[in-house]
Write a protein that holds these residues in place. Structure first.
Motif, short mmCIF file in Angstrom:
data_model
loop_
_atom_site.label_atom_id
_atom_site.label_comp_id
_atom_site.label_asym_id
_atom_site.label_seq_id
_atom_site.Cartn_x
_atom_site.Cartn_y
_atom_site.Cartn_z
N GLU A 102 0.87 -1.26 0.14
CA GLU A 102 0.15 0.05 -0.10
C GLU A 102 0.96 1.26 0.04
O GLU A 102 0.56 2.14 -0.75
N ALA A 103 2.02 1.10 0.67
CA ALA A 103 2.82 2.27 0.70
C ALA A 103 3.48 2.93 -0.24
O ALA A 103 3.36 3.90 -0.97
N ILE A 104 3.98 1.78 -1.03
CA ILE A 104 4.46 1.99 -2.50
C ILE A 104 3.48 2.21 -3.68
O ILE A 104 3.74 3.06 -4.28
N ARG A 105 2.48 1.45 -3.64
CA ARG A 105 1.37 1.70 -4.51
C ARG A 105 1.07 3.37 -4.62
O ARG A 105 0.68 3.79 -5.46
N GLU A 106 0.81 3.87 -3.25
CA GLU A 106 0.22 5.33 -3.09
C GLU A 106 1.07 6.26 -3.99
O GLU A 106 0.82 7.24 -4.66
N GLN A 107 2.75 5.89 -3.33
CA GLN A 107 3.70 6.68 -4.17
C GLN A 107 3.78 6.54 -5.51
O GLN A 107 3.95 7.68 -6.14
N VAL A 153 13.77 5.33 1.68
CA VAL A 153 14.76 5.77 0.55
C VAL A 153 14.03 5.24 -0.78
O VAL A 153 13.95 6.28 -2.00
N VAL A 154 13.47 4.24 -0.86
CA VAL A 154 12.75 3.81 -2.30
C VAL A 154 11.69 4.87 -2.39
O VAL A 154 11.41 5.21 -3.45
N LEU A 155 10.90 5.02 -1.50
CA LEU A 155 9.67 6.03 -1.80
C LEU A 155 9.99 7.49 -2.23
O LEU A 155 9.38 8.12 -3.00
N ALA A 156 11.42 7.84 -1.44
CA ALA A 156 11.77 9.03 -1.98
C ALA A 156 12.12 9.10 -3.42
O ALA A 156 11.80 10.08 -4.07
N LEU A 157 12.88 8.18 -4.03
CA LEU A 157 13.23 7.72 -5.48
C LEU A 157 12.06 7.78 -6.26
O LEU A 157 12.19 8.41 -7.46
N ILE A 158 10.97 7.14 -5.86
CA ILE A 158 9.65 7.07 -6.57
C ILE A 158 9.07 8.52 -6.78
O ILE A 158 8.65 8.81 -7.68
N SER A 159 9.08 9.38 -5.60
CA SER A 159 8.57 10.52 -5.70
C SER A 159 9.11 11.49 -6.47
O SER A 159 8.62 12.49 -7.09
N ARG A 160 10.36 11.32 -6.72
CA ARG A 160 11.38 12.34 -7.85
C ARG A 160 11.76 11.35 -8.76
O ARG A 160 13.08 10.95 -8.63
#
Length: 217
Positions: free
Chosen positions: A90-95, A147-154
């Motif tokens: 869920e955390a990754i899908r939202e990002q 870190v993964v979520l930060a890279l997804i967001s940018r």
């Protein structure tokens, strides 16, 4: 070689010490003073905080707004803390949903998504179970996930900034994260801000902002 990150006479708050330094490719560790507000250095570089004086450039991204779009930031709890009850999926899908055009499909196998998959192996998350609640992850894996979520967001980030690896509260775990970030720096330059030195000699360059020193391999 022209540095990727150029900082000149950076003053974060009125009356504070100013900083001047450069960082290039690979993994750079910034050793900051052990004081409240230490995360402000990371936030200023990443365009999440506007300093009172000085200049910061990441390539040709020179304004706070330009760096906000060009720099991925992880590790600042005020910004990227995770809800412990949600699953990794869920955390990754939202990002991913926020990072791509609204009409793009989010696949069921979220770990195979092109915005996710490249970062997993370098960060030691190749065996990440997407069904696990975030709160059940080991502290190291939770920080890796941030870190993964930060890279997804940018998705077009030129630089990754990781703040406060010392929150892991274990030098061995911190060194394991630094080793992961060193591997990751082959894909994107990484700057880490830490109150502790690089005991294991993992970083390609260390800049001691507390004492005005620089060391490279």
């Amino acid at each position: 070689m022209t540095p990727l990150l150029t900082v000149r006479d950076l003053t974060l708050t009125k009356g504070a010490t100013s900083y001047t330094f450069d960082a290039g490719t690979g993994l750079t560790l910034l050793k900051v003073a052990r004081e409240s507000g230490a995360s402000t250095v990371s936030m200023a570089i990443a365009g999440r905080y506007k300093p009172v004086a000085g200049t910061i450039a990441v390539g040709d991204a020179e304004t706070t707004r330009e760096r906000f779009r060009s720099v991925a930031l992880a590790g600042v709890t005020l910004i990227d803390s995770l809800e412990r009850s949600v699953s990794v999926r869920e955390a990754i899908r939202e990002q991913v949903a926020w990072a791509q055009p609204f009409f793009s499909r989010v696949p069921k196998d979220i770990l195979s998504h092109r915005l996710v998959e490249p970062w997993l192996e370098p960060l030691g998350l190749a065996d990440l179970d997407p069904a696990v609640p975030v709160g059940d992850l080991h502290a190291l894996d939770r920080l890796r996930l941030r870190v993964v979520l930060a890279l997804i967001s940018r998705r077009d980030a030129r630089l990754l900034v990781v703040d406060d690896p010392d929150q892991l509260r274990s030098i061995s775990l911190r060194d394991e994260l630094l080793a992961n970030l060193h591997d990751l720096s082959e894909l994107i330059p990484v700057v880490v801000s830490s109150v502790n030195p690089d005991h294991a000699g993992i970083a390609d360059a260390v800049i001691d902002l507390a004492h005005g020193k620089r060391a490279t391999k």
